[in-house]
Design an enzyme around this catalytic site. Structure first.
Site, PDB file in Angstrom:
ATOM      1  N   CYS A   2      22.161 -17.801  10.581  1.00  0.00           N
ATOM      2  CA  CYS A   2      23.276 -16.875  10.295  1.00  0.00           C
ATOM      3  C   CYS A   2      23.105 -16.237   8.924  1.00  0.00           C
ATOM      4  O   CYS A   2      22.542 -16.824   8.023  1.00  0.00           O
ATOM      5  CB  CYS A   2      24.598 -17.623  10.315  1.00  0.00           C
ATOM      6  N   ARG A  27      16.420 -12.847   9.413  1.00  0.00           N
ATOM      7  CA  ARG A  27      16.703 -14.286   9.539  1.00  0.00           C
ATOM      8  C   ARG A  27      16.849 -14.710  10.997  1.00  0.00           C
ATOM      9  O   ARG A  27      16.863 -15.886  11.306  1.00  0.00           O
ATOM     10  CB  ARG A  27      17.988 -14.625   8.770  1.00  0.00           C
ATOM     11  N   TRP A  75      23.635 -16.692  14.444  1.00  0.00           N
ATOM     12  CA  TRP A  75      22.593 -17.343  15.249  1.00  0.00           C
ATOM     13  C   TRP A  75      23.309 -18.501  15.914  1.00  0.00           C
ATOM     14  O   TRP A  75      23.679 -19.477  15.264  1.00  0.00           O
ATOM     15  CB  TRP A  75      21.473 -17.835  14.335  1.00  0.00           C
ATOM     16  N   ASN A  99      28.124 -20.010   7.817  1.00  0.00           N
ATOM     17  CA  ASN A  99      26.752 -20.382   8.155  1.00  0.00           C
ATOM     18  C   ASN A  99      26.692 -21.898   8.066  1.00  0.00           C
ATOM     19  O   ASN A  99      27.038 -22.474   7.042  1.00  0.00           O
ATOM     20  CB  ASN A  99      25.755 -19.743   7.174  1.00  0.00           C
ATOM     21  N   GLY A 100      26.280 -22.569   9.145  1.00  0.00           N
ATOM     22  CA  GLY A 100      26.182 -24.030   9.117  1.00  0.00           C
ATOM     23  C   GLY A 100      26.802 -24.631  10.369  1.00  0.00           C
ATOM     24  O   GLY A 100      27.059 -23.940  11.344  1.00  0.00           O
ATOM     25  N   GLU A 480      -1.161 -25.202  14.691  1.00  0.00           N
ATOM     26  CA  GLU A 480      -0.497 -24.032  14.085  1.00  0.00           C
ATOM     27  C   GLU A 480      -0.770 -22.779  14.902  1.00  0.00           C
ATOM     28  O   GLU A 480       0.134 -21.962  15.120  1.00  0.00           O
ATOM     29  CB  GLU A 480      -0.967 -23.859  12.644  1.00  0.00           C
ATOM     30  N   LYS A 484       2.050 -20.298  16.471  1.00  0.00           N
ATOM     31  CA  LYS A 484       2.057 -18.848  16.179  1.00  0.00           C
ATOM     32  C   LYS A 484       2.082 -18.052  17.478  1.00  0.00           C
ATOM     33  O   LYS A 484       2.824 -17.102  17.646  1.00  0.00           O
ATOM     34  CB  LYS A 484       0.815 -18.451  15.378  1.00  0.00           C
ATOM     35  N   GLU A 487       5.437 -18.467  19.309  1.00  0.00           N
ATOM     36  CA  GLU A 487       6.553 -17.853  18.565  1.00  0.00           C
ATOM     37  C   GLU A 487       6.653 -16.365  18.826  1.00  0.00           C
ATOM     38  O   GLU A 487       7.736 -15.826  19.003  1.00  0.00           O
ATOM     39  CB  GLU A 487       6.303 -18.008  17.068  1.00  0.00           C
ATOM     40  N   LYS A 602      14.477 -17.471  10.513  1.00  0.00           N
ATOM     41  CA  LYS A 602      13.499 -17.649   9.440  1.00  0.00           C
ATOM     42  C   LYS A 602      13.740 -18.951   8.699  1.00  0.00           C
ATOM     43  O   LYS A 602      12.805 -19.619   8.315  1.00  0.00           O
ATOM     44  CB  LYS A 602      13.579 -16.490   8.451  1.00  0.00           C
TER      45      LYS A 602
HETATM   46  C1  AGP Z   1       7.172 -20.730  11.153  1.00  0.00           C
HETATM   47  O1  AGP Z   1       6.358 -19.761  11.849  1.00  0.00           O
HETATM   48  C2  AGP Z   1       8.408 -21.042  11.903  1.00  0.00           C
HETATM   49  N1  AGP Z   1       9.261 -19.881  11.829  1.00  0.00           N
HETATM   50  C3  AGP Z   1       9.105 -22.333  11.575  1.00  0.00           C
HETATM   51  O2  AGP Z   1       8.392 -23.324  12.272  1.00  0.00           O
HETATM   52  C4  AGP Z   1       9.165 -22.766  10.097  1.00  0.00           C
HETATM   53  O3  AGP Z   1       7.875 -23.058   9.638  1.00  0.00           O
HETATM   54  C5  AGP Z   1      10.010 -24.038   9.998  1.00  0.00           C
HETATM   55  O4  AGP Z   1      11.315 -23.708  10.432  1.00  0.00           O
HETATM   56  C6  AGP Z   1      10.066 -24.622   8.576  1.00  0.00           C
HETATM   57  O5  AGP Z   1      10.646 -23.691   7.715  1.00  0.00           O
HETATM   58  P1  AGP Z   1      10.515 -23.943   6.120  1.00  0.00           P
HETATM   59  O6  AGP Z   1       9.055 -23.883   5.792  1.00  0.00           O
HETATM   60  O7  AGP Z   1      11.308 -22.831   5.495  1.00  0.00           O
HETATM   61  O8  AGP Z   1      11.093 -25.296   5.825  1.00  0.00           O
END
Ligand code: AGP
Length: 607
Positions: A2, A27, A75, A99-100, A480, A484, A487, A602
């Protein structure tokens, strides 16, 4: 996650709030809304879907002369994405954005007749509690503090009261909240990018703070209602960096920034090709007598942690555990007094990672965080912090931050190796000298020729499933790479240690199944060739990401992405860039919303 914005000042609040919500879109969200003071009291408009929809509604709903209000991108956590569940929420007396997550909202909701609620959100319960407290106290600060004392969970709130026009209130617990102090007005926001175009001067609210802002004043109160002194800060970032700079997507721009940001970070934590963390860790004793290192993070940051495990165990001969923060915090981990915990986080606000950090602090384990966002909560609450200088990462899918996190962990491994005498200074200098060519030569040369990625993308874009295989750190890179790809393309993919695929998952391999073999560690080329043949014989299409001298891999691959000729210490980093480009061009081929993938945020500041 959010996004929250509030504004009060001399400028057009409608325009400012809508534009700020646009700046918060990265975000991730599914609905949006805003409430403004008008001549007839507070008026509200909301929409499911994009901020652009809200802009259309707002342009006809509100008069032009508005000067104060709050806005929100949602969100969904409690209650499905819908216009009804979009924020702001409230009553005739008060409107709030949140937010939360409120963990005790169901219990609190029982105080009211169910028919009084119009939404499925926990936020509406906060508004009802606040309204009730305000009715009783007629004091906005006292009513907010009283409400705060009844809530359990994490929350950042923006609040306006109908009978206090021109004033915005805020409350923070766990979820980040900033006050922006501009010449033409004041802001509240969950993220500096919401008001960066107007001011880079801000105040960071601390847990329990209640703030009251007018167009020319900021007052902050603690949980006892005592006014606190205000600590002003200035953001180093400028509005320019949050433009795309000519790239079609932030993600591509951020991949292309990798050589520069890796160089900047290298310069900040090395001196004469030796590790130097003295900017934030002045005393080497912090690295002395380490038992086990526990790396805790989420998502991409966790995958960087896996790479860190490889580097630290190989170079510093120190045992490392890795665990996702959401599991670690509840797993009753085996911790010893001389252990060290490393929390990795791009945003520095990830709820699970922050909770794990707080648990480790309570157990007096020395904590070191590797964070990209200056002054974020994880950075502030860790015993020591090393900043990755990746700059602002706007795309939801992390790329440059991952590369720089791995770089910091590599150099940290060398530091620990020096302290433990598993490497000499000369050996370390030679390693770092070789490594530095990754950002001066290797990655720039990969970025010069993206044709191999576009060719591989055409293969992948036709598929619904994909498998990544690798050995050693290539297996971790595969984790990873798989994230990617998932995602941003929405292709289902899995990553396996190459040795593991035959223990079951190979049953899924059929004609045309793409298998991406990551082979950059020479000692595994023979074994990788065997694993590739196992899947190829069952119809798999092989895309390999491999070194220049991996002829035995190339000759049996259908599509080859070759790393440049480089010292072996560079391979993990240039391969990281390669797998990011592979995912990017596949998503581009599929016409995906690359910077803002569906369902994603994000920074995940809720559990
Ligand atoms: C990364 O591509 C993702 N969007 C997600 O996995 C992210 O890495 C994860 O939420 C951790 O976020 P942070 O590094 O801000 O703690």
């Amino acid at each position: 996650m959010c996004g929250i914005i509030g504004y009060t000042g001399n400028d057009n609040a409608k325009e400012i709030i809508i534009n700020s919500l646009s700046a918060l879109e990265y975000r991730g969200y599914d609905s949006a809304g805003m409430s403004l003071f008008t001549d007839n009291g507070i008026s509200t408009v909301k929409t499911q879907g994009r901020v652009s929809e809200l802009r259309k509604k707002a342009s006809v709903h509100f008069p032009e002369n508005t000067f104060c209000g709050i806005g929100h991108t949602r969100w969904a956590t409690h209650g499905k994405p819908s216009e009804t569940n979009a924020h702001p929420h409230g009553t005739d007396n008060v409107m709030i954005v949140h937010n939360g997550i409120i963990e005790n909202y169901k219990e609190l909701k029982k105080e009211f007749d169910d028919s009084l609620f119009y939404s499925d959100t926990d936020t509406e319960v906060i508004a009802k509690i606040l309204d009730k407290e305000y009715e009783e106290t007629h004091d906005p600060i006292k009513s907010i503090i009283n409400t705060h004392k009844r809530l359990k969970g994490s929350y950042a709130l923006g609040i306006i009261f109908s009978d206090i026009p021109g004033t915005v209130f805020a409350l923070r617990k766990d979820s980040p909240l900033l006050i922006g102090t501009g010449e033409n007005g004041m802001f509240i926001a969950s993220d500096i990018s919401a008001f960066l175009k107007h001011t880079n001067k801000y105040i960071r609210l601390e847990d329990g703070d209640t703030a009251m802002i007018t167009k020319d004043s900021v007052r902050i109160f603690d949980t006892d209602g005592n006014e606190k002194s205000v600590k002003h800060e200035t953001a180093q970032r400028n509005a320019d960096e949050i433009q795309k700079g000519g790239f079609s997507h932030f993600m591509l721009k951020e991949i292309f920034e990798e050589p520069d940001v890796m160089k900047d970070t290298f310069s900040s934590i090395t001196k004469d090709f030796l590790p130097d963390f003295s900017e934030t860790i002045s005393d080497d004793s912090f690295f002395a007598d380490i038992g086990t290192i526990h790396i805790v993070a989420c998502g991409t940051a966790l995958h960087a942690g896996l790479m860190g495990k490889y580097f630290i165990e190989k170079l510093a001969k120190t045992p490392v555990t890795t665990e996702t923060a959401g599991e670690f915090r509840y797993s009753e981990p085996i911790l010893r007094a001389n252990d060290m915990a490393i929390i990795i986080s791009q945003s520095g606000e990830t709820a699970d990672s922050l909770a794990a950090l707080r648990m480790l602090n309570e157990k007096n384990i020395r904590t070191l965080s590797v964070v990209n966002t200056q002054g974020s909560t994880i950075a502030e609450e860790s015993e020591k912090v090393i900043y990755t200088l990746a700059g602002r990462e706007i795309a939801v899918a992390s790329t440059k931050a991952f590369n720089v996190q791995c770089e910091v962990l590599f150099i940290l491994a060398l530091k620990i190796a020096l302290v433990k005498n598993t490497l000499t200074s000369d050996e370390t200098k030679n390693i770092l000298h070789s490594f530095s060519t990754v950002f001066s030569n290797s990655i720039p040369s990969i970025l010069k020729n993206t044709a191999p990625f576009e060719k591989a993308a055409k293969i992948l874009s036709e598929c619904n499933n994909a498998f990544f295989i690798g050995r050693g750190y290539d297996n971790y890179l595969g984790q990873e790479a798989s994230l990617k790809l998932k995602e941003i393309t929405y292709i289902h993919s899995e990553a396996y240690a190459a040795s593991e695929l035959k223990h079951g998952t190979i049953s899924l391999i059929e004609d045309g199944t793409p298998v991406i073999a990551i082979a950059t560690d020479k000692k595994f080329f023979e074994k990788m060739r065997s694993n590739i043949e196992e899947v190829k014989s069952r119809g798999a299409v092989i895309i390999s990401v491999c070194c220049e001298d991996a002829d035995i891999i190339k000759e049996i691959s259908d599509c080859v992405i070759t790393l440049p000729s480089e010292p072996s210490y560079c391979h993990p980093f240039s391969a990281a860039t390669a797998i990011q480009l592979l995912a990017y061009y596949t998503a581009l081929e599929m016409g995906r919303d690359i910077d803002k993938p569906r369902n994603l945020a994000k920074s995940v500041t809720v559990e």
